[in-house]
Write a protein that holds these residues in place. Structure first.
Motif, short mmCIF file in Angstrom:
data_model
loop_
_atom_site.label_atom_id
_atom_site.label_comp_id
_atom_site.label_asym_id
_atom_site.label_seq_id
_atom_site.Cartn_x
_atom_site.Cartn_y
_atom_site.Cartn_z
N PHE A 96 0.85 -1.20 0.00
CA PHE A 96 0.00 0.00 0.00
C PHE A 96 0.88 1.24 0.00
O PHE A 96 1.99 1.24 0.54
N GLY A 106 -4.75 8.98 9.46
CA GLY A 106 -5.40 7.69 9.72
C GLY A 106 -5.77 6.92 8.47
O GLY A 106 -6.30 5.81 8.56
N THR A 109 -3.92 3.45 8.09
CA THR A 109 -4.49 2.41 8.95
C THR A 109 -5.79 1.88 8.34
O THR A 109 -6.04 0.67 8.32
N ASN A 136 10.60 1.98 8.30
CA ASN A 136 9.29 2.52 7.92
C ASN A 136 8.33 2.46 9.11
O ASN A 136 7.48 1.56 9.23
N ARG A 141 3.22 0.97 12.11
CA ARG A 141 2.07 1.34 12.94
C ARG A 141 0.76 1.00 12.22
O ARG A 141 -0.20 0.57 12.85
C1 COA Z 1 2.69 3.95 5.29
C2 COA Z 1 1.62 4.96 4.94
C3 COA Z 1 0.58 4.32 4.04
C4 COA Z 1 0.95 5.42 6.25
O1 COA Z 1 -0.10 6.29 5.88
P1 COA Z 1 -0.72 7.34 6.88
O2 COA Z 1 -2.04 7.75 6.32
O3 COA Z 1 0.24 8.41 7.20
O4 COA Z 1 -0.95 6.42 8.16
P2 COA Z 1 -1.82 6.77 9.44
O5 COA Z 1 -2.17 8.22 9.48
O6 COA Z 1 -2.92 5.77 9.52
O7 COA Z 1 -0.78 6.51 10.60
C5 COA Z 1 -0.49 5.22 11.06
C6 COA Z 1 0.34 5.33 12.32
O8 COA Z 1 1.68 5.70 11.96
C7 COA Z 1 2.08 6.83 12.70
N1 COA Z 1 2.93 7.59 11.82
C8 COA Z 1 2.58 8.26 10.71
N2 COA Z 1 3.69 8.80 10.15
C9 COA Z 1 4.73 8.45 10.94
C10 COA Z 1 6.12 8.68 10.89
N3 COA Z 1 6.68 9.38 9.90
N4 COA Z 1 6.89 8.17 11.87
C11 COA Z 1 6.35 7.45 12.87
N5 COA Z 1 5.04 7.16 12.96
C12 COA Z 1 4.24 7.68 12.01
C13 COA Z 1 0.78 7.53 13.04
O9 COA Z 1 0.93 8.37 14.17
C14 COA Z 1 -0.12 6.37 13.31
O10 COA Z 1 0.17 5.85 14.59
P3 COA Z 1 -0.99 5.39 15.59
O11 COA Z 1 -1.62 4.18 14.95
O12 COA Z 1 -0.28 5.08 16.84
O13 COA Z 1 -1.96 6.53 15.68
C15 COA Z 1 2.22 6.22 4.25
O14 COA Z 1 3.22 6.74 5.08
C16 COA Z 1 2.80 5.92 2.88
O15 COA Z 1 2.08 5.86 1.89
N6 COA Z 1 4.14 5.77 2.82
C17 COA Z 1 4.83 5.52 1.55
C18 COA Z 1 4.58 4.12 1.02
C19 COA Z 1 4.86 3.08 2.06
O16 COA Z 1 5.81 3.18 2.82
N7 COA Z 1 4.01 2.05 2.08
C20 COA Z 1 4.13 0.93 2.98
C21 COA Z 1 4.98 -0.12 2.35
S1 COA Z 1 5.24 -1.48 3.49
#
Ligand code: COA
Length: 182
Positions: A96, A106, A109, A136, A141
């Motif tokens: 994803f 969020g 998640t 990552n 999370r």
């Molecule tokens: C991974 C990804 C989908 C997360 O999306 P997002 O919408 O920011 O996620 P959420 O807002 O639901 O946050 C999830 C959790 O991560 C935490 N979080 C978000 N960014 C963070 C960061 N840079 N460092 C640490 N924690 C982080 C949030 O606080 C949340 O924690 P909680 O569950 O304790 O509240 C997004 O960062 C992304 O697209 N990254 C690039 C592609 C990628 O890495 N994909 C995953 C491949 S395995």
């Protein structure tokens, strides 16, 4: 079960369309969004191939790859890409990525939750896993928050951004998914 549509509280999954290419390029062409992924930023034609391949997967019978657009409920434009690839023994691997402009609200998640719903509730899978970069934290999370526990470290799993990189795997089994508190 074609075409797929799934709805969460704020997000929708729908099938990919050819005109999603620019929106997916904002993610897969981005240094920021691909920092922890298993590939370097992709050029536009490579992103177009990802879309074409995702659309072609809808015609495979039985379907084994579900590459889907993530959208906000109120807007059909692609803000993310979610993928579930079926494996033997009723297993599946998720992937994803969301546009950096929507991170931290969020949606990551919720995206993982919808992938698990697709795999367990609609496709009857037994085991779903994902692999992430050790650095990552947001992905960790998003998966842990849906009950996907850390399982293993795959050493030198991918060659990306000019170096070998380990992956940490997360997994959830169907009976864990069905626990009442979920
Ligand atoms: C991974 C990804 C989908 C997360 O999306 P997002 O919408 O920011 O996620 P959420 O807002 O639901 O946050 C999830 C959790 O991560 C935490 N979080 C978000 N960014 C963070 C960061 N840079 N460092 C640490 N924690 C982080 C949030 O606080 C949340 O924690 P909680 O569950 O304790 O509240 C997004 O960062 C992304 O697209 N990254 C690039 C592609 C990628 O890495 N994909 C995953 C491949 S395995």
């Amino acid at each position: 079960m074609n075409p797929i549509t799934l709805e969460g509280p704020r997000l929708t999954f729908r099938e990919l369309r050819e005109d999603d290419v620019d929106a997916l390029f904002e993610i897969y062409g981005s240094e920021v969004a691909t920092e922890h992924l298993s590939f370097d930023p992709r050029p536009l034609d490579s992103v177009a191939s990802v879309i074409a391949s995702g659309i072609a997967d809808t015609q495979v019978d039985p379907r084994t790859v579900y590459a889907l657009a993530v959208t906000l409920k109120e807007d059909p434009g692609l803000i993310g890409y979610a993928r579930l690839a079926l494996e033997a023994h009723r297993a599946g691997q998720i992937g994803f990525a969301l546009n950096p402009s929507v991170w931290g609200q969020g949606y990551g998640t919720e995206t993982v939750r919808l992938l698990l719903q697709l795999g367990f509730d609609q496709l009857g899978l037994h085991r779903i896993w994902g692999a992430r970069s050790p650095k990552n934290a947001a992905s960790a999370r998003a998966m842990s928050g849906n009950g996907m526990v850390e399982e293993a470290r795959i050493r030198d799993h991918v060659f990306t951004h000019g170096a070998w990189r380990d992956s940490i795997t997360h997994v959830i089994l169907e009976d864990e998914w069905r626990q009442p508190e979920r």
